[in-house]
Motif scaffolding. Structure first.
Motif, PDB file in Angstrom:
ATOM      1  N   PRO A 153       0.828  -1.210   0.000  1.00 10.82           N
ATOM      2  CA  PRO A 153       0.000   0.000   0.000  1.00 10.82           C
ATOM      3  C   PRO A 153       0.862   1.260   0.000  1.00 10.82           C
ATOM      4  O   PRO A 153       1.983   1.258   0.524  1.00 10.82           O
ATOM      5  CB  PRO A 153      -0.791  -0.113   1.316  1.00 10.82           C
ATOM      6  N   LYS A 154       0.348   2.316  -0.589  1.00  7.19           N
ATOM      7  CA  LYS A 154       1.053   3.606  -0.592  1.00  7.19           C
ATOM      8  C   LYS A 154       0.804   4.263   0.762  1.00  7.19           C
ATOM      9  O   LYS A 154      -0.055   5.127   0.918  1.00  7.19           O
ATOM     10  CB  LYS A 154       0.546   4.488  -1.735  1.00  7.19           C
ATOM     11  N   ASP A 155       1.563   3.789   1.744  1.00  6.05           N
ATOM     12  CA  ASP A 155       1.325   4.139   3.141  1.00  6.05           C
ATOM     13  C   ASP A 155       2.615   4.675   3.747  1.00  6.05           C
ATOM     14  O   ASP A 155       3.545   3.915   4.027  1.00  6.05           O
ATOM     15  CB  ASP A 155       0.854   2.890   3.896  1.00  6.05           C
ATOM     16  N   ALA A 156       2.693   5.996   3.944  1.00  4.16           N
ATOM     17  CA  ALA A 156       3.924   6.609   4.439  1.00  4.16           C
ATOM     18  C   ALA A 156       4.270   6.135   5.848  1.00  4.16           C
ATOM     19  O   ALA A 156       5.445   6.023   6.204  1.00  4.16           O
ATOM     20  CB  ALA A 156       3.790   8.139   4.427  1.00  4.16           C
ATOM     21  N   PHE A 157       3.258   5.839   6.661  1.00  5.47           N
ATOM     22  CA  PHE A 157       3.499   5.449   8.044  1.00  5.47           C
ATOM     23  C   PHE A 157       4.144   4.069   8.132  1.00  5.47           C
ATOM     24  O   PHE A 157       4.905   3.791   9.062  1.00  5.47           O
ATOM     25  CB  PHE A 157       2.182   5.478   8.814  1.00  5.47           C
ATOM     26  N   LEU A 158       3.850   3.195   7.163  1.00  6.43           N
ATOM     27  CA  LEU A 158       4.365   1.827   7.194  1.00  6.43           C
ATOM     28  C   LEU A 158       5.416   1.562   6.116  1.00  6.43           C
ATOM     29  O   LEU A 158       5.841   0.413   5.936  1.00  6.43           O
ATOM     30  CB  LEU A 158       3.213   0.821   7.027  1.00  6.43           C
ATOM     31  N   ALA A 159       5.833   2.590   5.410  1.00  9.99           N
ATOM     32  CA  ALA A 159       6.778   2.390   4.304  1.00  9.99           C
ATOM     33  C   ALA A 159       8.065   1.718   4.774  1.00  9.99           C
ATOM     34  O   ALA A 159       8.623   0.860   4.075  1.00  9.99           O
ATOM     35  CB  ALA A 159       7.094   3.730   3.642  1.00  9.99           C
ATOM     36  N   GLY A 160       8.546   2.087   5.955  1.00 13.53           N
ATOM     37  CA  GLY A 160       9.755   1.468   6.483  1.00 13.53           C
ATOM     38  C   GLY A 160       9.561  -0.004   6.793  1.00 13.53           C
ATOM     39  O   GLY A 160      10.466  -0.825   6.583  1.00 13.53           O
ATOM     40  N   ASP A 161       8.378  -0.370   7.296  1.00 15.24           N
ATOM     41  CA  ASP A 161       8.077  -1.779   7.592  1.00 15.24           C
ATOM     42  C   ASP A 161       8.153  -2.607   6.322  1.00 15.24           C
ATOM     43  O   ASP A 161       8.687  -3.729   6.324  1.00 15.24           O
ATOM     44  CB  ASP A 161       6.680  -1.916   8.191  1.00 15.24           C
TER      45      ASP A 161
END
Length: 678
Positions: free
Chosen positions: A606-614
């Motif tokens: 997903p294009k999800d900035a909060f989880l991009a590192g995960d």
């Protein structure tokens, strides 16, 4: 010559001012550098101490010595007629101006990074309201008293209380505290000033409800918390009908606004005049569902849907009930199941509500969550959340919904501002503070995250969700794997996040027997969620692999691979399946397959900035297992360089990286990003 003039002549004042300004600029530069290299907090404290100690030293030197063309001399050895202190002073003036210019640049271009301004991530929670907040047009409505032993009457009083708060939440010129924060004052012995201080308001509403047959008697009074003066009071005696209930609440809302000299806009007037339903029994079922919505457990969501369905059977034109049904269905879809039919049913409920009342703000919240929870389409979700927050300026739910969407979009300043606004409107709910702590922790503001978490715990030390955040703060801030395990296991009932964290914690502690038991205890319904799609053979195989039992691990991983590849054929864009296959094929040593699946996992994430590192972290585990250390380390560096995500500690602990720890690139990564504490 006076002491003042002598201090001035020897440039002591100039040196002091210059040192203070230069020291401040130096600390800003050092802080920026240390933050970007993830240095521990004590390093900055050492710099601050050194600068502080240097100040009196600089002043003493300026008093005792003078800079001459021949070099530095003791002041007593310099002929006053040949002194160049005036020339030195002018040079110091220019130096001070230069450093002041640098200071202005820092203040202007970097407020968010440096923690300036009201929305700074370094702002910490206040336990009580500030004096300016006390003088706002602000109000808290305490739970209504009821003069009856009938349980139904108690529920009735709670429903009226909730409805009045909903009405007041629509008035933008007021600050109104949310229901969840005022409920702790039910039957309280605390005095009005103390309650007002804890809630951060200037006025308090008290009220009482009494039912007698088909009649209702309701009294309410608005009290100035500082003077204990009654600003307004009224008693209502009405026939018990849904229309009369909403009429009473609208009258009270207007009376409070008038008493506090708050202006109602035409749109706010229209919202307040709107009755939710004309069916009293439908209203009762709706209120039961509202209470159940907050519990957020699978069983309470199911009961809530049943109650709201009953309300809609009694009144199909109950638009707010359609909105509530959609929210409950979306909660079920996001937190507990991935059944597309559940999401579709929520959309149908939203459409039914829109057909009845297209401008109902609660439907905007529901539609915002439909795009957020249903599709992770944050761009589409945001306008609905913003519109709801504008229409319901005192609704913590609306502001928090907006915050969650902004967080997924990577708007960190907007996220923290909306989270804090939601917390101000619901100040006694610990989980609101925990959400701020979670955000700051992922942004690497660990000390501030701990402060917000302390505040959360002081309000509610047993909220299950807070245990997950405490676990993550322990791990990411200091690498405390034991507390990561302890807090992960405090969760009273299994949920997707806690179950995964338990297993990871056992792996991080090299406790493989417990990790195997964690897999056996993993509830079937949490093997497939919105974020992960795993199988028991996969988890058992990986655990045995990490423990060194390759012969046991291989057939289990092959079984998992076959099952998931079959599913991937049906759902090729499914991120959780691609992520699992990335790790499985890596564990099997299938380099080309692992590289493909790991690339696909990143492409379908997903294009999800909060989880991009995960997403980068878990792709790196598969690549490291497969032996592609270069690609794995590139992803880990990208994660560590990012604004949000994991710290170095999960990399240090995760056994998937054991095979690359001797490589020069890994050692270089550890030197740059690793802990420096002795």
């Amino acid at each position: 010559m006076s002491l003042f003039n002598e201090l001035k002549r020897r440039n002591v004042f100039r040196v002091g001012i210059g040192y203070a300004v230069a020291g401040w600029v130096l600390l800003q530069v050092v802080d920026l550098v240390l933050e970007n290299i993830a240095a521990p907090d004590w390093v900055m404290k050492v710099f601050m101490l050194a600068v502080a100690i240097g100040f009196p030293v600089a002043v003493i030197i300026a008093w005792a010595f003078e800079l001459t063309p021949e070099g530095i001399k003791r002041e007593s050895e310099v002929d006053r007629t040949r002194s160049v202190t005036q020339s030195t002073g002018r040079k110091l003036d220019r130096i001070i101006i230069g450093f002041l210019a640098l200071a202005v640049v820092f203040l202007v271009i970097n407020p968010f990074e440096r923690g300036d301004g009201p929305d700074s991530p370094t702002a910490v929670p206040a336990q009580t309201a500030s004096e300016p907040a006390q003088r706002e047009k602000s109000v808290a409505v305490l739970p209504f008293a009821f003069r009856s032993t009938n349980e139904e009457d108690a529920f009735f009083a709670e429903g009226m209380h909730d409805d009045l708060l909903t009405q007041l939440a629509k008035i933008g010129s007021l600050k109104v505290i949310s229901r969840t924060s005022v409920m702790e004052y039910k039957d309280t012995t605390k005095k009005i000033p103390e309650i007002a201080k804890e809630l951060g308001v200037a006025t308090i509403v008290e009220g009482g409800v009494q039912r007698s047959g088909s009649r209702i008697r309701f009294n309410a009074q608005l009290i100035d918390a500082e003077t204990d003066e009654h600003l307004w009071a009224e008693t209502y005696n009405r026939e018990l009908t849904a229309e009369n209930l909403f009429e009473i609440q609208a009258e009270i809302a207007r009376a409070i606004a008038q008493a506090l000299q708050a202006t109602l806009s035409p749109s706010e007037e229209a919202l307040i005049d709107r009755a939710l339903t004309n069916n009293l029994e439908a209203w009762k079922s709706y209120q039961r569902a509202v209470i159940l919505r907050a519990a957020l457990r699978p069983e309470t969501i199911g009961v809530g849907i049943s109650e709201v369905n009953h309300a809609l059977e009694l009144d199909p034109g109950f638009a707010a009930a359609w909105s509530l049904k959609a929210i409950l269905l979306l909660q079920q879809y996001w937190f507990y199941d991935t059944n597309i039919a559940t999401r579709d049913a929520a959309w149908e409920a939203i459409q039914q509500g829109r057909a009845i009342d297209p401008k109902l703000p609660e439907l905007d919240i529901a539609e915002g969550y439909y795009y957020y929870w249903g599709f992770r389409d944050y761009e589409k979700a945001l306008p609905f959340m913003e519109r709801a927050a504008e229409a319901l300026p005192n609704s913590s739910r609306a502001h928090l919904g907006k915050a969650y969407v902004l967080r997924r979009m990577g708007n960190w300043e907007g996220t923290l501002a909306a989270l804090k606004r939601g917390s101000e409107l619901d100040p006694r709910v610990g989980i609101n503070h925990a959400n701020i702590a979670e955000t700051l922790n992922r942004l690497h503001h660990y000390e501030d995250a701990k402060l917000w978490m302390e505040s959360s715990q002081s309000l509610d030390s047993n909220n299950p969700f807070s245990f997950t955040i405490l676990a993550e703060i322990s791990l990411l801030s200091s690498g405390d794997a034991k507390n990561f395990a302890r807090f992960s296991r405090l969760y009273p009932a299994p949920n997707p996040d806690s179950q995964l964290n338990k297993w990871l914690a056992s792996l991080y502690l090299d406790d493989f027997d417990t990790a195997l038991q964690d897999v056996k205890d993993w509830p079937e319904r949490y093997l497939e969620t919105k974020d992960i799609h795993v199988t028991r053979p996969m988890l058992l195989g990986l655990t045995h692999l990490y423990a060194g039992d390759t012969d046991v691990a291989r057939p289990l991983l092959l079984e998992a691979k076959q099952a998931l590849e079959t599913l991937l054929g049906q759902h090729p864009e499914n991120y959780p399946i691609n992520r699992s296959l990335c790790t499985i094929t890596g564990g099997l040593g299938e380099l080309s397959n692992a590289q493909q699946y790991c690339r696909d996992s990143l492409a379908t994430a997903p294009k999800d900035a909060f989880l991009a590192g995960d997403f980068k972290f878990y792709a790196a585990t598969g690549l490291a297992l497969a032996g592609d250390s270069q690609a794995a380390l590139e992803l880990l560096v990208a994660m560590l360089e990012g604004k949000v995500g994991f710290s170095i500690y999960p990399i240090i602990y995760h056994p998937a990286f054991d095979g690359i720890r001797e490589s020069p690139a890994y050692i270089k990564l550890l030197d740059k990003y690793g802990p420096t504490d002795p």
